[in-house]
Design an enzyme around this catalytic site. Sequence first.
Site, mmCIF file in Angstrom:
data_model
loop_
_atom_site.group_PDB
_atom_site.id
_atom_site.type_symbol
_atom_site.label_atom_id
_atom_site.label_comp_id
_atom_site.label_asym_id
_atom_site.label_seq_id
_atom_site.Cartn_x
_atom_site.Cartn_y
_atom_site.Cartn_z
ATOM 1 N N ARG A 1 1.039 -33.528 15.221
ATOM 2 C CA ARG A 1 0.572 -34.535 13.351
ATOM 3 C C ARG A 1 0.511 -33.315 12.504
ATOM 4 O O ARG A 1 -0.454 -32.151 12.902
ATOM 5 C CB ARG A 1 -0.874 -34.774 14.278
ATOM 6 C CG ARG A 1 -0.203 -36.416 15.026
ATOM 7 C CD ARG A 1 -1.669 -37.055 15.038
ATOM 8 N NE ARG A 1 -1.361 -38.084 16.443
ATOM 9 C CZ ARG A 1 -2.928 -38.627 16.286
ATOM 10 N NH1 ARG A 1 -4.008 -38.708 16.634
ATOM 11 N NH2 ARG A 1 -2.097 -39.832 17.936
ATOM 12 N N ARG B 1 -10.000 -30.653 15.333
ATOM 13 C CA ARG B 1 -8.178 -31.361 14.505
ATOM 14 C C ARG B 1 -7.409 -30.610 14.370
ATOM 15 O O ARG B 1 -7.311 -29.609 13.844
ATOM 16 C CB ARG B 1 -8.796 -31.782 13.174
ATOM 17 C CG ARG B 1 -7.956 -32.953 12.321
ATOM 18 C CD ARG B 1 -8.709 -33.064 11.309
ATOM 19 N NE ARG B 1 -9.931 -33.861 11.617
ATOM 20 C CZ ARG B 1 -9.921 -35.426 12.076
ATOM 21 N NH1 ARG B 1 -8.435 -36.278 12.020
ATOM 22 N NH2 ARG B 1 -11.232 -35.892 12.566
ATOM 23 N N GLU C 1 -14.814 -39.205 18.683
ATOM 24 C CA GLU C 1 -13.852 -39.719 19.795
ATOM 25 C C GLU C 1 -12.520 -39.270 20.433
ATOM 26 O O GLU C 1 -12.558 -38.337 19.699
ATOM 27 C CB GLU C 1 -13.269 -40.673 17.940
ATOM 28 C CG GLU C 1 -11.665 -41.328 18.517
ATOM 29 C CD GLU C 1 -10.752 -41.906 17.939
ATOM 30 O OE1 GLU C 1 -9.120 -41.850 18.306
ATOM 31 O OE2 GLU C 1 -10.780 -40.993 16.601
ATOM 32 N N SER D 1 -8.561 -43.977 21.068
ATOM 33 C CA SER D 1 -8.805 -45.346 20.884
ATOM 34 C C SER D 1 -7.692 -46.099 21.930
ATOM 35 O O SER D 1 -6.800 -45.780 21.785
ATOM 36 C CB SER D 1 -8.193 -44.470 19.984
ATOM 37 O OG SER D 1 -8.689 -45.986 19.177
ATOM 38 N N ARG E 1 -9.750 -32.102 23.236
ATOM 39 C CA ARG E 1 -10.940 -33.080 23.143
ATOM 40 C C ARG E 1 -12.026 -32.496 24.976
ATOM 41 O O ARG E 1 -13.380 -32.506 24.747
ATOM 42 C CB ARG E 1 -10.837 -34.389 22.181
ATOM 43 C CG ARG E 1 -10.506 -34.023 20.882
ATOM 44 C CD ARG E 1 -10.932 -35.291 19.885
ATOM 45 N NE ARG E 1 -10.037 -34.853 19.193
ATOM 46 C CZ ARG E 1 -10.892 -36.084 17.528
ATOM 47 N NH1 ARG E 1 -11.631 -36.767 17.526
ATOM 48 N NH2 ARG E 1 -10.476 -35.310 16.580
#
Length: 435
Positions: A271, A286, A358, A361, A400
């Site tokens: 990403r 991130r 987070e 999801s 994560r």
Amino acid sequence: MLDIKWIRENPAALDQALQARSMAPQSEALIALDEERRAHLGRLQEAQERRNAASKEIGNAMRAGDAAKAEALKAEVVDIKTFIQGGEAEERRLIKALNDALAVIPNLPLPDVPFGRDESGNVEHRSFGRELIDSRRAGMRNKPREHFELGEAMGLMDFEVAARISGSRFTVLKGELARLERAIGQFMLDLHTEEHGYTEVQPPLLVRDEALFGTNQLPKFEEDLFFTPHGESRLGLIPTAEVPLTNLVREQILAQEQLPLRFTALTPCFRSEAGSAGRDTRGMLRQHQFNKVELVSITDAESSIAEHERMTECAEAVLKTLELPFRTMVLCTGDMGFGARKTYDIEVWLPGQNAYREISSCSVCGDFQARRMDARYRVKDEKGTRYVHTLNGSGTAVGRALIAVLENYQNEDGSVSVPDALRRYMGGRERIGGR
């Protein structure tokens, strides 16, 4: 993608749902595009009918010896054919204009999704491990360190080397820390395949634009993607394994008896993080490249809501087994993803940040993606087909999870205890690092 027929029949419901997502009403503009398309299609059909009738009249005129009338009719047919040729091109343009407009309209929230403008409107659904937070906090004399402090102190997490190789937002993991990340991913795959009934898939990491469109990364999120030239076109690096896993059923008609289909994959994800300048610049939270275990379900229309609850529980089971505290949030209308009808975010506790972040999801998309992929199923003894329903979730983000293990299992001497569930993947090791 939404159904224009449904929009024509429910314009107020569309506008109300879009307003809940902080968007302006769109029904009037969409219906106007469809009206223009339908009117043009009507004129085109009338022209085709007149061409067919005139062709018959030419034969009748010639048989009657009326050459003048036959020539006049032939001239009319030529004009009609010219109109039809131009009209077919115009029809394609109008269809594209309508589809382009529909492609940027988000999915509609389910009725039980809480209203809210942003993440402040999210609602806690359930939690796990608050007593673990208290007990671990009581056992630490010093302030818990963040994951990058622990990893760099071990000499096993290197951001400077990664920056020299690739730039910012990359990480090099070494030795026991690299093995721990691999162990976490293997543990997740085994849990989902052996206990939760998912089929493991090793999908392509490069996908066509059509696949990205099918799972609604295109056109809205193009700037978040990485592309590489491929002949006269291009291929995109997957931002999540949701893309290839969901597209396994694109342009297919399944039997209802085949459903549900459940797929999982451990893949790198890529990403650009185009909209995250200045956010989470320290550490691994991130990154441009990270590993993630993805869960995808393909169901019939009646089963998707129950499947959403099941999928979320499968993702939660990862954290429960690792004894990582978390809370599960229902995202409000203003914080939901583009393609979702309802989303649960699972947020893991990070002692170093003293915050939940987070880690997964899980979303139910209804038939929104299926319409973009033309993925259908057939009900036994029923005419026609229906669109499948699709769901996706992280089961979970491996990097994560590594961060959460480091911060929750850190010891005073700088070492990190290995969770019981991971020790068989770590050759029996009970801790890594430390003095």
